[in-house]
Write a protein that holds these residues in place. Structure first.
Motif, PDB file in Angstrom:
ATOM      1  N   ASP A 138     -13.169  25.598   6.364  1.00  0.00           N
ATOM      2  CA  ASP A 138     -13.300  26.852   5.628  1.00  0.00           C
ATOM      3  C   ASP A 138     -14.621  27.504   6.020  1.00  0.00           C
ATOM      4  O   ASP A 138     -15.690  26.930   5.822  1.00  0.00           O
ATOM      5  N   ASP A 139     -14.544  28.724   6.567  1.00  0.00           N
ATOM      6  CA  ASP A 139     -15.742  29.416   7.043  1.00  0.00           C
ATOM      7  C   ASP A 139     -16.681  29.820   5.904  1.00  0.00           C
ATOM      8  O   ASP A 139     -17.847  30.161   6.159  1.00  0.00           O
ATOM      9  N   ARG A 140     -16.190  29.794   4.684  1.00  0.00           N
ATOM     10  CA  ARG A 140     -17.064  30.154   3.564  1.00  0.00           C
ATOM     11  C   ARG A 140     -18.073  29.055   3.254  1.00  0.00           C
ATOM     12  O   ARG A 140     -19.072  29.279   2.575  1.00  0.00           O
ATOM     13  N   LEU A 141     -17.840  27.848   3.750  1.00  0.00           N
ATOM     14  CA  LEU A 141     -18.721  26.715   3.489  1.00  0.00           C
ATOM     15  C   LEU A 141     -19.808  26.647   4.568  1.00  0.00           C
ATOM     16  O   LEU A 141     -19.511  26.552   5.759  1.00  0.00           O
ATOM     17  N   LYS A 142     -21.048  26.693   4.142  1.00  0.00           N
ATOM     18  CA  LYS A 142     -22.195  26.634   5.051  1.00  0.00           C
ATOM     19  C   LYS A 142     -22.994  25.360   4.756  1.00  0.00           C
ATOM     20  O   LYS A 142     -23.435  25.147   3.623  1.00  0.00           O
ATOM     21  N   TYR A 143     -23.178  24.550   5.769  1.00  0.00           N
ATOM     22  CA  TYR A 143     -23.869  23.266   5.623  1.00  0.00           C
ATOM     23  C   TYR A 143     -25.305  23.399   6.108  1.00  0.00           C
ATOM     24  O   TYR A 143     -25.560  23.845   7.228  1.00  0.00           O
ATOM     25  N   ILE A 144     -26.252  23.032   5.238  1.00  0.00           N
ATOM     26  CA  ILE A 144     -27.673  23.068   5.583  1.00  0.00           C
ATOM     27  C   ILE A 144     -28.228  21.659   5.428  1.00  0.00           C
ATOM     28  O   ILE A 144     -28.165  21.088   4.325  1.00  0.00           O
ATOM     29  N   HIS A 145     -28.743  21.102   6.518  1.00  0.00           N
ATOM     30  CA  HIS A 145     -29.295  19.740   6.467  1.00  0.00           C
ATOM     31  C   HIS A 145     -30.817  19.809   6.470  1.00  0.00           C
ATOM     32  O   HIS A 145     -31.425  20.417   7.363  1.00  0.00           O
ATOM     33  N   ASN A 146     -31.449  19.201   5.454  1.00  0.00           N
ATOM     34  CA  ASN A 146     -32.909  19.196   5.382  1.00  0.00           C
ATOM     35  C   ASN A 146     -33.491  18.268   6.458  1.00  0.00           C
ATOM     36  O   ASN A 146     -33.042  17.127   6.598  1.00  0.00           O
ATOM     37  N   ASP A 147     -34.490  18.765   7.169  1.00  0.00           N
ATOM     38  CA  ASP A 147     -35.130  17.941   8.206  1.00  0.00           C
ATOM     39  C   ASP A 147     -35.900  16.776   7.594  1.00  0.00           C
ATOM     40  O   ASP A 147     -36.031  15.714   8.193  1.00  0.00           O
ATOM     41  N   SER A 148     -36.427  16.981   6.403  1.00  0.00           N
ATOM     42  CA  SER A 148     -37.113  15.913   5.659  1.00  0.00           C
ATOM     43  C   SER A 148     -36.689  15.996   4.207  1.00  0.00           C
ATOM     44  O   SER A 148     -36.175  17.021   3.753  1.00  0.00           O
ATOM     45  N   ARG A 149     -36.886  14.930   3.466  1.00  0.00           N
ATOM     46  CA  ARG A 149     -36.421  14.852   2.080  1.00  0.00           C
ATOM     47  C   ARG A 149     -37.169  15.856   1.207  1.00  0.00           C
ATOM     48  O   ARG A 149     -38.393  15.839   1.120  1.00  0.00           O
ATOM     49  N   LEU A 150     -36.432  16.752   0.571  1.00  0.00           N
ATOM     50  CA  LEU A 150     -37.025  17.763  -0.304  1.00  0.00           C
ATOM     51  C   LEU A 150     -36.866  17.435  -1.780  1.00  0.00           C
ATOM     52  O   LEU A 150     -37.667  17.864  -2.600  1.00  0.00           O
TER      53      LEU A 150
END
Length: 310
Positions: free
Chosen positions: A54-66
């Protein structure tokens, strides 16, 4: 630009529960939204989220633990919707949740933060629905709105700079920071199923940690909003002068919350009364009679002081 931006923080999620949670969002009857998943896990889980197709879902992965709070803040800063809806990665939203919340917000332009009733492991949880009742419970009693049910106006969040602080009760502090600026409401409909399990955030934080942090946050915001409140939780003896100070707080509450539902005032005042009687009255039978009595709250106090003067 979508009407709604959905914020979902994720960390070491149970993929079965997460799939159920994300599916419950993607299958909403209201379709005009984006989903921002901010993943705080060390490993990149992009393939898992791509599998939803689903193109509405955007995945953002944190480079370090926030952490949870900063992950939510990061997603809010990226949101492009008119409204921001919150969701946890292990809960389940009912199919009509967004439609009902969107319609309510469009029809009630003065409301800034909207929650709903929900179920917790199958048990229905009812909450106050009116703004004055919600604000009173937030500041003086206990939680009155659940974050994974919330839809808020993005304009209000940005105008007042509302953010989640790094705290064990970041959602509660978010509400408290909004009390002076925002108008609240809860829809009296169950639109979310909350799942508590061994890896859920609420279970991992622990009950005592949450209670202590909630009380500290509550005290801080009471002092900001009404000045130093009557401190009853850390007292073991009480005098007539203490009650005079307490009466001043009550009078101030009546002024600040003129539309407050009497049910919440009685519940709050009786909670304090029971605590004080438990720690002050020595005679057991009289204490039990007071605490079990259906007499009005102020009549109980009169009884209490008459007995103390004997």
């Amino acid at each position: 630009m979508p009407e709604i931006s959905v914020v979902i923080p994720a960390y070491n999620v149970d993929k079965v529960l997460c799939k159920r949670a994300v599916d419950s969002i993607l299958s909403q009857t209201f379709r005009d939204f984006e989903v921002l998943v901010v993943d705080d896990t060390a490993a990149d889980e992009s393939e898992f989220y791509k599998s939803f197709g689903d193109d509405r879902l955007k995945y953002i992965h944190n480079d370090s633990r926030l952490g949870l709070a900063q992950s939510r803040n990061k997603a809010m800063s990226m949101a492009s919707g008119k409204y921001i809806a919150f969701m946890d990665a292990d809960d389940y939203s009912c199919p009509t949740r967004f439609q009902k919340q969107f319609d309510f917000m469009e029809q009630n332009r003065t409301v800034d933060v909207l929650g709903t009733f929900y179920t917790a492991n199958g048990k229905k949880i009812r909450l106050p629905v009116a703004d004055s009742d919600i604000r009173f419970r937030l500041v003086f009693y206990d939680g009155a709105i659940l974050m994974p049910t919330v839809m808020a106006r993005a304009e209000t969040i940005r105008r007042y700079g509302l953010q989640f602080p790094d705290s064990p009760v970041e959602d509660y502090e978010f509400y408290l920071s909004a009390v002076a600026a925002a108008t609240f409401a809860n829809l009296p409909a169950v639109l979310l199923n909350k799942i508590d399990h061994a890896n859920s955030i609420s279970v991992q934080k622990g009950g005592k940690l949450i209670r202590d942090a909630s009380f500290a946050a509550q005290r801080k915001w009471q002092e900001r909003l009404i000045g130093a409140p009557f401190d009853w939780r850390h007292r073991r003896s009480f005098t007539v002068d203490d009650w005079t100070a307490y009466h001043r707080q009550v009078a101030d509450l009546q002024t600040r919350f003129p539309d407050l539902n009497d049910k919440y005032k009685r519940r709050y005042f009786n909670k304090i009364f029971r605590y004080i009687v438990r720690h002050t009255v020595r005679e057991t039978n009289f204490r039990r009679a007071l605490m079990k009595s259906d007499l009005p709250f102020w009549f109980k106090i009169d009884q209490f002081f008459k007995e103390q003067k004997k």
